[in-house]
Structure formats: structure tokens, C-alpha cells
Scaffold this motif. Structure first.
Motif, PDB file in Angstrom:
ATOM      1  N   GLU A   1       0.824  -1.195   0.000  1.00  0.00           N
ATOM      2  CA  GLU A   1       0.000   0.000   0.000  1.00  0.00           C
ATOM      3  C   GLU A   1       0.862   1.249   0.000  1.00  0.00           C
ATOM      4  OE1 GLU A   1      -1.313   1.372   4.331  1.00  0.00           O
ATOM      5  OE2 GLU A   1      -1.976  -0.675   3.934  1.00  0.00           O
ATOM      6  N   PHE A   2       0.244   2.366  -0.384  1.00  0.00           N
ATOM      7  CA  PHE A   2       0.928   3.656  -0.308  1.00  0.00           C
ATOM      8  C   PHE A   2      -0.066   4.718   0.111  1.00  0.00           C
ATOM      9  CE2 PHE A   2      -0.339   3.155  -4.759  1.00  0.00           C
ATOM     10  CZ  PHE A   2      -0.899   4.376  -5.095  1.00  0.00           C
ATOM     11  N   THR A   3       0.477   5.793   0.670  1.00  0.00           N
ATOM     12  CA  THR A   3      -0.334   6.889   1.189  1.00  0.00           C
ATOM     13  C   THR A   3      -0.116   8.130   0.346  1.00  0.00           C
ATOM     14  OG1 THR A   3      -0.175   6.004   3.430  1.00  0.00           O
ATOM     15  CG2 THR A   3      -0.789   8.321   3.221  1.00  0.00           C
ATOM     16  N   ILE A   4      -1.184   8.878   0.130  1.00  0.00           N
ATOM     17  CA  ILE A   4      -1.087  10.126  -0.625  1.00  0.00           C
ATOM     18  C   ILE A   4      -0.999  11.284   0.354  1.00  0.00           C
ATOM     19  CG2 ILE A   4      -2.240  11.660  -2.239  1.00  0.00           C
ATOM     20  CD1 ILE A   4      -3.442   8.280  -2.498  1.00  0.00           C
ATOM     21  N   GLY A   5       0.058  12.094   0.224  1.00  0.00           N
ATOM     22  CA  GLY A   5       0.239  13.232   1.115  1.00  0.00           C
ATOM     23  C   GLY A   5       0.267  12.797   2.564  1.00  0.00           C
ATOM     24  N   GLY A   6      -0.529  13.453   3.384  1.00  0.00           N
ATOM     25  CA  GLY A   6      -0.600  13.092   4.796  1.00  0.00           C
ATOM     26  C   GLY A   6      -1.662  12.062   5.104  1.00  0.00           C
ATOM     27  N   GLY A   7      -2.303  11.531   4.062  1.00  0.00           N
ATOM     28  CA  GLY A   7      -3.322  10.515   4.259  1.00  0.00           C
ATOM     29  C   GLY A   7      -4.710  11.058   4.534  1.00  0.00           C
ATOM     30  N   GLY A   8      -4.846  12.373   4.513  1.00  0.00           N
ATOM     31  CA  GLY A   8      -6.145  13.004   4.752  1.00  0.00           C
ATOM     32  C   GLY A   8      -6.491  13.975   3.639  1.00  0.00           C
ATOM     33  N   PRO A   9      -7.550  14.750   3.799  1.00  0.00           N
ATOM     34  CA  PRO A   9      -7.949  15.712   2.772  1.00  0.00           C
ATOM     35  C   PRO A   9      -6.887  16.794   2.576  1.00  0.00           C
ATOM     36  CG  PRO A   9      -9.705  15.362   4.370  1.00  0.00           C
ATOM     37  CD  PRO A   9      -8.469  14.752   4.944  1.00  0.00           C
ATOM     38  N   GLY A  10      -6.589  17.114   1.336  1.00  0.00           N
ATOM     39  CA  GLY A  10      -5.651  18.184   1.035  1.00  0.00           C
ATOM     40  C   GLY A  10      -6.371  19.507   0.869  1.00  0.00           C
ATOM     41  N   GLN A  11      -5.607  20.566   0.752  1.00  0.00           N
ATOM     42  CA  GLN A  11      -6.188  21.911   0.677  1.00  0.00           C
ATOM     43  C   GLN A  11      -7.055  22.089  -0.572  1.00  0.00           C
ATOM     44  OE1 GLN A  11      -3.032  24.781   1.011  1.00  0.00           O
ATOM     45  NE2 GLN A  11      -2.741  24.434   3.209  1.00  0.00           N
ATOM     46  N   LEU A  12      -6.581  21.596  -1.718  1.00  0.00           N
ATOM     47  CA  LEU A  12      -7.357  21.777  -2.947  1.00  0.00           C
ATOM     48  C   LEU A  12      -8.632  20.935  -2.910  1.00  0.00           C
ATOM     49  CD1 LEU A  12      -7.568  23.114  -5.717  1.00  0.00           C
ATOM     50  CD2 LEU A  12      -6.442  21.094  -6.686  1.00  0.00           C
ATOM     51  N   THR A  13      -8.525  19.713  -2.419  1.00  0.00           N
ATOM     52  CA  THR A  13      -9.707  18.863  -2.305  1.00  0.00           C
ATOM     53  C   THR A  13     -10.780  19.556  -1.486  1.00  0.00           C
ATOM     54  OG1 THR A  13      -8.368  16.842  -2.454  1.00  0.00           O
ATOM     55  CG2 THR A  13     -10.573  16.635  -1.496  1.00  0.00           C
ATOM     56  N   GLU A  14     -10.377  20.091  -0.341  1.00  0.00           N
ATOM     57  CA  GLU A  14     -11.330  20.766   0.532  1.00  0.00           C
ATOM     58  C   GLU A  14     -11.887  22.031  -0.119  1.00  0.00           C
ATOM     59  OE1 GLU A  14     -12.132  19.696   4.311  1.00  0.00           O
ATOM     60  OE2 GLU A  14     -12.131  18.309   2.616  1.00  0.00           O
ATOM     61  N   LYS A  15     -11.029  22.757  -0.822  1.00  0.00           N
ATOM     62  CA  LYS A  15     -11.474  23.997  -1.451  1.00  0.00           C
ATOM     63  C   LYS A  15     -12.480  23.734  -2.560  1.00  0.00           C
ATOM     64  CE  LYS A  15      -9.661  28.345  -3.279  1.00  0.00           C
ATOM     65  NZ  LYS A  15      -8.445  29.127  -3.579  1.00  0.00           N
ATOM     66  N   LEU A  16     -12.200  22.736  -3.401  1.00  0.00           N
ATOM     67  CA  LEU A  16     -13.104  22.413  -4.500  1.00  0.00           C
ATOM     68  C   LEU A  16     -14.423  21.855  -3.969  1.00  0.00           C
ATOM     69  CD1 LEU A  16     -10.647  20.843  -7.102  1.00  0.00           C
ATOM     70  CD2 LEU A  16     -11.790  23.069  -7.248  1.00  0.00           C
ATOM     71  N   ARG A  17     -14.332  21.038  -2.937  1.00  0.00           N
ATOM     72  CA  ARG A  17     -15.558  20.511  -2.338  1.00  0.00           C
ATOM     73  C   ARG A  17     -16.414  21.649  -1.791  1.00  0.00           C
ATOM     74  NH1 ARG A  17     -17.922  16.012   0.101  1.00  0.00           N
ATOM     75  NH2 ARG A  17     -19.260  16.562   1.861  1.00  0.00           N
ATOM     76  N   ARG A  18     -15.796  22.553  -1.053  1.00  0.00           N
ATOM     77  CA  ARG A  18     -16.545  23.648  -0.468  1.00  0.00           C
ATOM     78  C   ARG A  18     -17.150  24.542  -1.539  1.00  0.00           C
ATOM     79  NH1 ARG A  18     -19.929  24.019   2.526  1.00  0.00           N
ATOM     80  NH2 ARG A  18     -18.676  22.568   3.788  1.00  0.00           N
ATOM     81  N   ARG A  19     -16.390  24.846  -2.584  1.00  0.00           N
ATOM     82  CA  ARG A  19     -16.915  25.684  -3.655  1.00  0.00           C
ATOM     83  C   ARG A  19     -18.124  25.029  -4.309  1.00  0.00           C
ATOM     84  NH1 ARG A  19     -13.803  28.454  -8.277  1.00  0.00           N
ATOM     85  NH2 ARG A  19     -15.910  29.264  -8.435  1.00  0.00           N
ATOM     86  N   LEU A  20     -18.016  23.729  -4.579  1.00  0.00           N
ATOM     87  CA  LEU A  20     -19.103  23.013  -5.240  1.00  0.00           C
ATOM     88  C   LEU A  20     -20.340  22.948  -4.348  1.00  0.00           C
ATOM     89  CD1 LEU A  20     -19.987  21.416  -7.728  1.00  0.00           C
ATOM     90  CD2 LEU A  20     -19.052  19.355  -6.653  1.00  0.00           C
ATOM     91  N   VAL A  21     -20.141  22.566  -3.097  1.00  0.00           N
ATOM     92  CA  VAL A  21     -21.268  22.457  -2.163  1.00  0.00           C
ATOM     93  C   VAL A  21     -21.925  23.815  -1.938  1.00  0.00           C
ATOM     94  CG1 VAL A  21     -21.889  21.971   0.236  1.00  0.00           C
ATOM     95  CG2 VAL A  21     -20.411  20.384  -1.016  1.00  0.00           C
ATOM     96  N   ASP A  22     -21.131  24.871  -1.831  1.00  0.00           N
ATOM     97  CA  ASP A  22     -21.691  26.205  -1.610  1.00  0.00           C
ATOM     98  C   ASP A  22     -22.542  26.655  -2.796  1.00  0.00           C
ATOM     99  OD1 ASP A  22     -20.538  26.307   0.861  1.00  0.00           O
ATOM    100  OD2 ASP A  22     -18.977  27.743   0.331  1.00  0.00           O
ATOM    101  N   ILE A  23     -22.134  26.289  -4.010  1.00  0.00           N
ATOM    102  CA  ILE A  23     -22.945  26.621  -5.185  1.00  0.00           C
ATOM    103  C   ILE A  23     -24.226  25.798  -5.166  1.00  0.00           C
ATOM    104  CG2 ILE A  23     -23.077  26.465  -7.705  1.00  0.00           C
ATOM    105  CD1 ILE A  23     -20.036  27.039  -7.747  1.00  0.00           C
ATOM    106  N   GLN A  24     -24.103  24.497  -4.895  1.00  0.00           N
ATOM    107  CA  GLN A  24     -25.270  23.617  -4.885  1.00  0.00           C
ATOM    108  C   GLN A  24     -26.312  24.061  -3.873  1.00  0.00           C
ATOM    109  OE1 GLN A  24     -23.262  19.900  -4.133  1.00  0.00           O
ATOM    110  NE2 GLN A  24     -23.213  19.316  -6.284  1.00  0.00           N
TER     111      GLN A  24
END
Length: 369
Positions: free
Chosen positions: A327-350
């Protein structure tokens, strides 16, 4: 071809809806995909009459003949979409016309009649209207909508059916992933493929998901949330998860996602994320990305985030990737800044919190109506 006639929906309200007190109790913890509203939309199709008998009626079991074509030849398609409560209390859909167009594209691939886009949209809106009291108040809650169509003709023979039934059901929904983790884990399927060139990978049909279930069961056995499929030809290129598209974020501001081309479902959330990412100044590249490259980029630090997206899960970080080789881990293994930003932008529009500069949100009715 789509029938151009305007369909008028007959309203047949349920004579025995769920009591308000019981509905309130159920909506406190709706889960995902197990609770359903009082009504459903229905339209019939026959080669002789075209689309007809449109109605909003009580949700109840469907009477089927054992020789119904869908049970033997699997002519079936569906869509997944959500209705949202906006910040001002109104109700809205997110890019529903794209669901209507994809439903038509799936029908063409499966040799089924195309439901007119207007009828698709009217059926969804009418169902949301009559069951508007079923919106859950939990954080992130929504009304998940499932339009679907199947071959209902009673016959045994290998040809496209001549009769179909289209329905829409609604399910109050909370979070998609039961684990509640901030990032999901993924199992790499080495023995199974989701789709092949010339197949039905770009259609949203039940057969694609049925074929993926054994791989998803394997993922669960390995304590993973989801399975990721590789291409059928070389078994090296990352395609998509069992029900979501994938994105890879590099340290130089690039956003990579596997290209469409017949084997990957053209996700509406995927398309929205690409638009928002470009607005954030990212270079979005639709290009093949191998499983080996994924692991190498994660190890070197070149890859800083991976996320999956879809209607049900919205935008969800991928933390760990497992296979029979480790197995391998991406970054710190949790949500990254861009992931969170894009999610928030999308949810806020929705949800009507942020401006909708793209005309994606279709308001249905206000809180006072």
C-alpha cells in the motif's frame, strides 16, 4: 428517437402517506439509500403509443411478469442526482439537464427509446414538489433522486424490447460513506475490469455496476472503502472507482484526470470540478495515468492529493491505496487543501451559499410556496 409530444403528469397522491411524526423520526438519521419518500413518478413507453400514461403516484411494488425482458436481457439504465435545500429555504436541482442528456445517451447505447428531456425534468420536479417535506435536516442532507428505465415487454428473445417503464424514486440521504473517515481507502482490482473499448462503460446501466460488485466485495474484505479499476487492455491505466471519477493533484499545480473515451462514465460532478479547478488557476490535464506512476508520484511527493467525485459522495479525499503488493499513502493521508477547497466551492454553489455564475442551480420552489 425522443417523442416530441408534451406529457402531462396525472397526480395521484398517496392515500396513506407516512405520518409527519414518524417522518421526522426517520429523517433524524436517514443514512443513504435505505429510506424512501411516499411517491414515485412513472411513464410508460410502447412502440405503438410512444411515451404515455405519465403520473405521480404512490410509491409501491411493481407487478412484473417472470418473462419481463429486463429480467433476462438486462436492458436497464438509471441516473443519480440530488435535490437540495438552499440557504434561503428554497429547493433546487444541480445541472439536471445534464442528467437528462446522459440518460438519453445511455438509452441510445442500450438500444432503448430516448425519454424527452422535458419529460425527464418534469418528472423529477413533480416528485420533489409532492415530497418536499422529506428533506433531511442533518448536516449535508439532501433528497437523492433515482430516475431509471427498464424493458418491461413480456417476451423471450434476443432483440431490443418494444415496451419500457420509466420511474423516479426519491431517498432522503445523509453521508455516503458509512466509515465517516475524512479520507477513503482504495483497493486496486487486479483480477476484474469495469469496462472495455466498445462496451457500455460510458452508459449508466446496471450491468456495469453488477460486474463491479465482486471487486467491491474484495475491497471491503481488504478493509477498503472503494475499488479502483484499471483499463481492460493493458491493466495498467487508472480509470475510475466503482462509482466515482478520480483526480490527481501535483505539486506544480496540475490536476490530472483519466480521459473519457467510452470506458469511463462522463460524470456531471467531474465536469463541474474541472470547470471550478480551471477558475482556481489550475492546469487540468485529461490524460492516461498509470497505477505505477500513481505510486511513484505519491512516494516522491510530486503527487500531493488524490480525490474522487460523484453525485453521492460529492468530492472525497483518497488517503490510502492498497493492492496485493502493498500500500501507499497520498500526502498526509487526509484531505488536502485543494480537495477541501473544490468541495466547499461546489457544495456552496449547490446549496445557494455562493453565487452561481454558471447557471448550474435550477430553483424549483421557495420555502413559502
Amino acid at each position: 428517437m425522443a417523442d416530441a409530444r408534451k406529457l402531462e403528469f396525472k397526480l395521484e397522491p398517496s392515500a396513506s402517506p407516512v405520518l409527519a411524526s414518524e417522518r421526522t423520526r426517520l429523517l433524524e438519521n436517514p443514512g443513504f439509500g435505505t429510506l424512501f419518500t411516499d411517491h414515485m413518478a412513472m411513464i410508460r413507453y410502447s412502440e405503438a403509443e410512444g411515451w404515455h400514461d405519465a403520473k405521480i403516484t404512490k410509491r409501491e411494488p411493481i407487478l412484473m411478469d417472470p418473462a419481463s425482458s429486463v429480467l433476462h436481457y438486462a436492458q436497464e439504465i438509471f441516473e443519480g442526482m440530488k435535490a437540495y435545500r438552499l440557504a434561503d429555504g428554497a429547493t433546487a436541482l444541480f445541472r439536471p439537464e445534464q442528467n437528462a442528456k446522459r440518460f438519453q445517451a445511455s438509452a441510445r447505447r442500450m438500444a432503448m427509446p430516448e425519454l424527452p428531456q422535458e419529460a425527464f425534468l418534469d418528472s423529477v420536479e413533480a416528485l420533489v414538489d409532492i415530497d418536499r417535506e422529506w428533506f433531511p435536516s442533518v448536516e449535508g442532507g439532501s433528497l437523492y433522486l433515482r430516475p431509471f428505465m427498464f424493458a418491461s415487454e413480456v417476451f423471450l428473445g434476443v432483440r431490443p424490447a418494444k415496451e419500457y417503464l420509466y420511474l423516479v424514486i426519491a431517498s432522503p440521504a445523509g453521508g455516503y460513506f458509512k466509515s465517516g473517515a475524512s479520507a477513503i481507502s482504495i483497493w486496486v482490482s487486479e483480477d476484474y475490469s469495469r469496462a472495455a473499448p466498445g462496451g457500455t462503460g460510458a452508459a449508466k446501466c446496471g450491468g456495469n455496476y453488477a460486474a463491479s460488485l465482486i471487486a467491491q466485495a474484495e475491497a471491503i474484505e481488504k478493509n477498503c472503502d472503494q475499488v479502483v479499476f484499471l483499463d481492460a487492455a493493458e491493466h495498467k491505466w487508472v480509470e475510475e472507482l466503482g462509482g466515482m471519477n478520480l483526480f490527481f493533484v501535483t505539486d506544480n499545480g496540475q490536476l490530472i484526470t483519466p480521459p473519457l473515451g467510452g470506458t469511463i462514465l462522463p460524470g456531471i460532478t467531474r465536469d463541474s470540478v474541472i470547470t471550478l479547478a480551471r477558475e482556481e488557476g489550475l492546469e487540468v490535464i485529461e490524460t492516461p495515468y498509470s497505477i505505477d506512476q500513481w505510486e511513484q508520484d505519491a512516494a516522491s511527493g510530486k503527487l500531493v492529493e488524490t480525490f474522487a467525485c460523484g453525485t453521492a459522495a460529492v468530492v472525497t479525499a483518497v488517503g490510502t491505496v492498497r493492492s496485493s503488493e502493498g500500500e501507499f499513502t497520498i500526502g498526509g493521508g487526509g484531505p488536502g487543501q485543494l480537495t477541501e477547497k473544490l468541495r466547499r466551492r461546489l457544495v456552496d454553489i449547490q446549496r445557494g451559499i455562493a453565487p452561481d455564475d454558471h447557471g448550474w442551480v435550477k430553483r424549483l420552489f421557495t420555502a413559502q410556496e
